[in-house]
Every structure is written in C-alpha cells, then in structure tokens.
Design an enzyme around this catalytic site. Structure first.
Site, PDB file in Angstrom:
ATOM      1  N   LYS A  76      15.928 -17.625 -53.903  1.00  0.00           N
ATOM      2  CA  LYS A  76      15.034 -17.515 -52.744  1.00  0.00           C
ATOM      3  C   LYS A  76      15.841 -17.451 -51.447  1.00  0.00           C
ATOM      4  CE  LYS A  76      12.972 -20.738 -50.236  1.00  0.00           C
ATOM      5  NZ  LYS A  76      12.237 -21.894 -49.766  1.00  0.00           N
TER       6      LYS A  76
ATOM      7  N   THR B  55      12.595 -24.395 -46.104  1.00  0.00           N
ATOM      8  CA  THR B  55      13.513 -23.271 -45.891  1.00  0.00           C
ATOM      9  C   THR B  55      12.679 -21.995 -45.940  1.00  0.00           C
ATOM     10  OG1 THR B  55      15.304 -24.442 -46.992  1.00  0.00           O
ATOM     11  CG2 THR B  55      15.557 -22.067 -46.734  1.00  0.00           C
TER      12      THR B  55
ATOM     13  N   LEU C 115       7.403 -27.518 -47.404  1.00  0.00           N
ATOM     14  CA  LEU C 115       6.678 -26.629 -48.321  1.00  0.00           C
ATOM     15  C   LEU C 115       7.639 -25.624 -48.969  1.00  0.00           C
ATOM     16  CD1 LEU C 115       3.566 -26.026 -46.023  1.00  0.00           C
ATOM     17  CD2 LEU C 115       3.814 -27.693 -47.863  1.00  0.00           C
ATOM     18  N   PRO C 116       7.201 -24.953 -50.049  1.00  0.00           N
ATOM     19  CA  PRO C 116       8.144 -24.102 -50.787  1.00  0.00           C
ATOM     20  C   PRO C 116       8.709 -22.916 -49.996  1.00  0.00           C
ATOM     21  CG  PRO C 116       6.217 -24.615 -52.139  1.00  0.00           C
ATOM     22  CD  PRO C 116       5.927 -25.126 -50.761  1.00  0.00           C
TER      23      PRO C 116
ATOM     24  N   LYS D 265      20.855 -22.185 -41.981  1.00  0.00           N
ATOM     25  CA  LYS D 265      20.646 -22.593 -43.381  1.00  0.00           C
ATOM     26  C   LYS D 265      20.936 -21.438 -44.342  1.00  0.00           C
ATOM     27  CE  LYS D 265      18.729 -24.590 -47.038  1.00  0.00           C
ATOM     28  NZ  LYS D 265      19.266 -25.704 -47.756  1.00  0.00           N
TER      29      LYS D 265
HETATM   30  P1  NAD Z   1       8.708 -28.538 -54.369  1.00  0.00           P
HETATM   31  O1  NAD Z   1       8.126 -27.323 -54.996  1.00  0.00           O
HETATM   32  O2  NAD Z   1       9.161 -29.658 -55.226  1.00  0.00           O
HETATM   33  O3  NAD Z   1       7.649 -29.169 -53.310  1.00  0.00           O
HETATM   34  C1  NAD Z   1       6.829 -28.422 -52.489  1.00  0.00           C
HETATM   35  C2  NAD Z   1       5.461 -29.086 -52.478  1.00  0.00           C
HETATM   36  O4  NAD Z   1       4.621 -28.427 -51.535  1.00  0.00           O
HETATM   37  C3  NAD Z   1       4.728 -29.017 -53.821  1.00  0.00           C
HETATM   38  O5  NAD Z   1       4.462 -30.331 -54.261  1.00  0.00           O
HETATM   39  C4  NAD Z   1       3.450 -28.223 -53.521  1.00  0.00           C
HETATM   40  O6  NAD Z   1       2.329 -28.676 -54.244  1.00  0.00           O
HETATM   41  C5  NAD Z   1       3.291 -28.481 -52.041  1.00  0.00           C
HETATM   42  N1  NAD Z   1       2.463 -27.511 -51.320  1.00  0.00           N
HETATM   43  C6  NAD Z   1       2.528 -26.162 -51.346  1.00  0.00           C
HETATM   44  N2  NAD Z   1       1.622 -25.628 -50.489  1.00  0.00           N
HETATM   45  C7  NAD Z   1       0.963 -26.677 -49.926  1.00  0.00           C
HETATM   46  C8  NAD Z   1      -0.083 -26.789 -48.971  1.00  0.00           C
HETATM   47  N3  NAD Z   1      -0.643 -25.718 -48.404  1.00  0.00           N
HETATM   48  N4  NAD Z   1      -0.513 -28.014 -48.627  1.00  0.00           N
HETATM   49  C9  NAD Z   1       0.034 -29.124 -49.170  1.00  0.00           C
HETATM   50  N5  NAD Z   1       1.043 -29.094 -50.098  1.00  0.00           N
HETATM   51  C10 NAD Z   1       1.495 -27.875 -50.451  1.00  0.00           C
HETATM   52  O7  NAD Z   1       9.906 -28.015 -53.435  1.00  0.00           O
HETATM   53  P2  NAD Z   1      11.125 -28.884 -52.865  1.00  0.00           P
HETATM   54  O8  NAD Z   1      12.255 -28.848 -53.838  1.00  0.00           O
HETATM   55  O9  NAD Z   1      10.609 -30.185 -52.361  1.00  0.00           O
HETATM   56  O10 NAD Z   1      11.587 -27.942 -51.651  1.00  0.00           O
HETATM   57  C11 NAD Z   1      10.834 -27.875 -50.448  1.00  0.00           C
HETATM   58  C12 NAD Z   1      11.578 -26.992 -49.468  1.00  0.00           C
HETATM   59  O11 NAD Z   1      12.894 -27.530 -49.233  1.00  0.00           O
HETATM   60  C13 NAD Z   1      11.803 -25.546 -49.962  1.00  0.00           C
HETATM   61  O12 NAD Z   1      11.652 -24.663 -48.889  1.00  0.00           O
HETATM   62  C14 NAD Z   1      13.243 -25.574 -50.477  1.00  0.00           C
HETATM   63  O13 NAD Z   1      13.870 -24.289 -50.410  1.00  0.00           O
HETATM   64  C15 NAD Z   1      13.880 -26.552 -49.510  1.00  0.00           C
HETATM   65  N6  NAD Z   1      15.064 -27.247 -50.043  1.00  0.00           N
HETATM   66  C16 NAD Z   1      15.068 -27.742 -51.312  1.00  0.00           C
HETATM   67  C17 NAD Z   1      16.195 -28.398 -51.773  1.00  0.00           C
HETATM   68  C18 NAD Z   1      16.244 -28.970 -53.190  1.00  0.00           C
HETATM   69  O14 NAD Z   1      17.334 -29.358 -53.644  1.00  0.00           O
HETATM   70  N7  NAD Z   1      15.106 -29.064 -53.898  1.00  0.00           N
HETATM   71  C19 NAD Z   1      17.319 -28.572 -50.957  1.00  0.00           C
HETATM   72  C20 NAD Z   1      17.269 -28.089 -49.645  1.00  0.00           C
HETATM   73  C21 NAD Z   1      16.127 -27.425 -49.194  1.00  0.00           C
END
Ligand code: NAD
Length: 296
Positions: free
Chosen positions: A246, A96, A64-65, A171
C-alpha cells in the site's frame, strides 16, 4: 482532555489505550465489534457511532486503513463527520494515506474553523504498544504545538515535516526506501548463503561494512540471524507485505503526479505485489526474501 478516537485496529487500539492511561478521557469507536470489544477490555469507553464519540470532544484522532476510509469518514455522505465536529476542535489523522487526501480534508476542515493535521507514524505495533512511535507531522507550527501534548503520550519522536500533507510525504519516502533496502538486503543474503556462507557471519560482515543498513542492524530477513525479528518467527507479526505494498503504491502515485523518477520504488512495488499474489500478503514484508532464495 476529552478525545474521540476512531479506528481501534492494530495501531489505533494501543495508541488510544496509552492516552487513556495518561489520564485522558477517551470515547472510542470502530466499525469492527471485535476491535471495540478488545478496547473495552482495556478500559476504554466505547461509543455507539463515530458521531456519538464526538460528544464533548476537544480533539479527534483517527487511525484508519487507507485514503478512502479517511475521506469517506470526514467528507462522506451528507458532508461527513466534519459537519458534526465543533468549531475549534483539533483533528489528528495518523493513518498512512495520500498527501493529497490529507490536504483535501484539511481544506474542508479549515473552512469550518477546524484544525485538521496529518501525523502518520513509524514504529509498528510494538511502538504503538510501548508509546514510542515516531510521528511525522504535517501542520502549521501552532497546530503542532496544540497536538504535541497528545502525540507525546503515544510517541517518543515528533518531527515537523512541513505544512499539511508533508507528514504523509515523509512517511512514503521513508517506507519506499525501507522497501527497497529490504529487497537489496534479501538479495545479498540469498546470494551469500547460496555460496555456502553462514548467514550470521555474512550478516555481521555487511552490517559493519559499507552495505550496513537498518535491516542488517535489527530486522534481518534471513531466519535465525536476529532472534526477535519476524524472520525468526515464521514471518509472523511485524509489518505486513500488503501494508508495504500500500505504501509503495502511494509513493508511485505521488511520483506520477510529481513526474518524479523512482525506478527502484516501482520495481519494489512490483516485487511485493508478486509476493502478495503468491499468498504472502499477511506475512511480514521481510518474507520477500522467499522470492529470491534458491529452493531447498
Ligand atoms: P487495522 O486494519 O488493524 O485497523 C484499522 C481499523 O479501522 C479497523 O479496526 C477498522 O475496522 C477500522 N475502520 C475502518 N473504517 C472505519 C470507520 N469509517 N470508522 C471506524 N473505524 C473504521 O490497521 P492498522 O495496522 O491499525 O493501521 C492503521 C493505519 O496505520 C494504516 O494506515 C497503516 O498503513 C498505518 N500503519 C500501520 C503500521 C503497522 O505496523 N500496522 C505501522 C505504521 C503505520
């Protein structure tokens, strides 16, 4: 194994697909219909709600975000999802978030006989698709061994950082360093180019000298130095400025709690915030070089 996978965004979608390809039965859910449709097209079974995804699940994975989403899901109204998860279930949160939030959810889970661990990742969307992520795990040794067979299907490196919350701490330390290194590399590249140096020549000199670092190795912020880096693709894809912002915010919150001195982390956060306000929040974080370049 039957797994409930919640959060099918840029990272969660491909991670769930890799578990599915490895033969696990996934019941997936996301609040976004678009994310659900994409996952369904990849062959995943989509549940009507997070609670429905839990039916028969031996493990739950969340991606999740931010902190509020994880806390809201597990501890929210009416006790949240934790109240619905069967005793003995393993819950892996790969989002994260703040270490304090992981510890808060883990404590509530423990009182219900549920194993909650933090396992944030590094490696970006490319690593999520390829199944080569690095996991930084906060858990007991026994909990990590329970999670390992699943983590191995999504990642190439699994580190045991310490007890619950330690994965999150590792992290944010890494990403604080990365954010600082990218600004330092950008400054040096911009200064050299302003003096008329060829960016590729300068990059190679520094890469092989004492300033060498990961950005100079494979992710140069100057366009054209690395063909596959976001800088050479208009700063599209990669790791967004707002995601870096973030993570630097989490590092600064933690530093305040710990009364730690992180002056460069604080300055880096301020620079990425200014860059985001300038309309670059969705671009790769290496675009921060734009703040430091002379106008054409
Ligand atoms: P994203 O925004 O693409 O995906 C998050 C998803 O969670 C969204 O589709 C949203 O609709 C869903 N969501 C939110 N609340 C919800 C709930 N209560 N129930 C069900 N679904 C819900 O984000 P991402 O890029 O996939 O990143 C996810 C996590 O990974 C974050 O914490 C980010 O910091 C971490 N991260 C991202 C990256 C990257 O390169 N994108 C790399 C390492 C870590």
């Amino acid at each position: 194994m039957q797994i409930a996978f919640i959060g099918l965004g840029h990272m969660g979608g491909p991670m769930a697909v890799n578990l599915h390809k490895a033969g696990h039965h996934i019941q997936a859910f996301d609040l976004s219909p678009d994310a659900c449709a994409k996952a369904r097209a990849e062959g995943l079974t989509i549940a009507g709600s997070a609670e429905e995804a839990l039916q028969g699940a031996q493990a739950v994975i969340t991606m999740l975000p931010a902190s509020q989403h994880v806390e809201g899901l597990f501890l929210g109204q009416g006790g949240g999802l934790l109240q619905k998860i069967a005793k003995g279930t393993l819950v892996i949160d790969s989002s994260t978030i703040a270490a304090a939030t992981s510890q808060k959810v883990a404590k509530a889970a423990e009182s219900l006989g549920i194993d909650f661990i933090d396992a944030p990742v590094s490696g970006g969307t490319g690593g999520a698709i390829a199944g080569t992520l690095t996991f930084m795990v906060g858990a007991s040794s026994a909990q990590l061994e329970r999670a390992r067979p699943l983590l191995e299907k999504m990642g190439a490196n699994i580190f045991h950082a310490g007890s619950v919350g330690a994965g999150q701490t590792a992290k944010i330390c890494n990403n604080m360093l990365l954010g600082i290194l990218m600004i330092g590399t950008s400054e040096a590249m911009a200064l050299g180019v302003a003096n008329g140096l060829d960016p590729k020549v300068l990059a190679e000199i520094m890469r092989r000298s004492s300033g060498g670092n990961w950005a100079l190795e494979k992710y140069n912020p100057y366009p054209g130095v690395h063909e596959n880096a976001p800088a050479s693709k208009g700063y599209a894809g990669g790791f967004g400025t707002d995601l870096m912002l973030k993570d630097l915010g989490l590092a600064q919150e933690n530093a305040m709690t710990m009364k730690a001195s992180t002056p460069l982390g604080g300055l880096a956060r301020a620079l990425y915030a200014a860059h985001s306000l300038g309309g670059h929040g969705g671009e790769d974080f290496s675009s921060v070089i734009k703040l430091l370049q002379k106008p054409d």
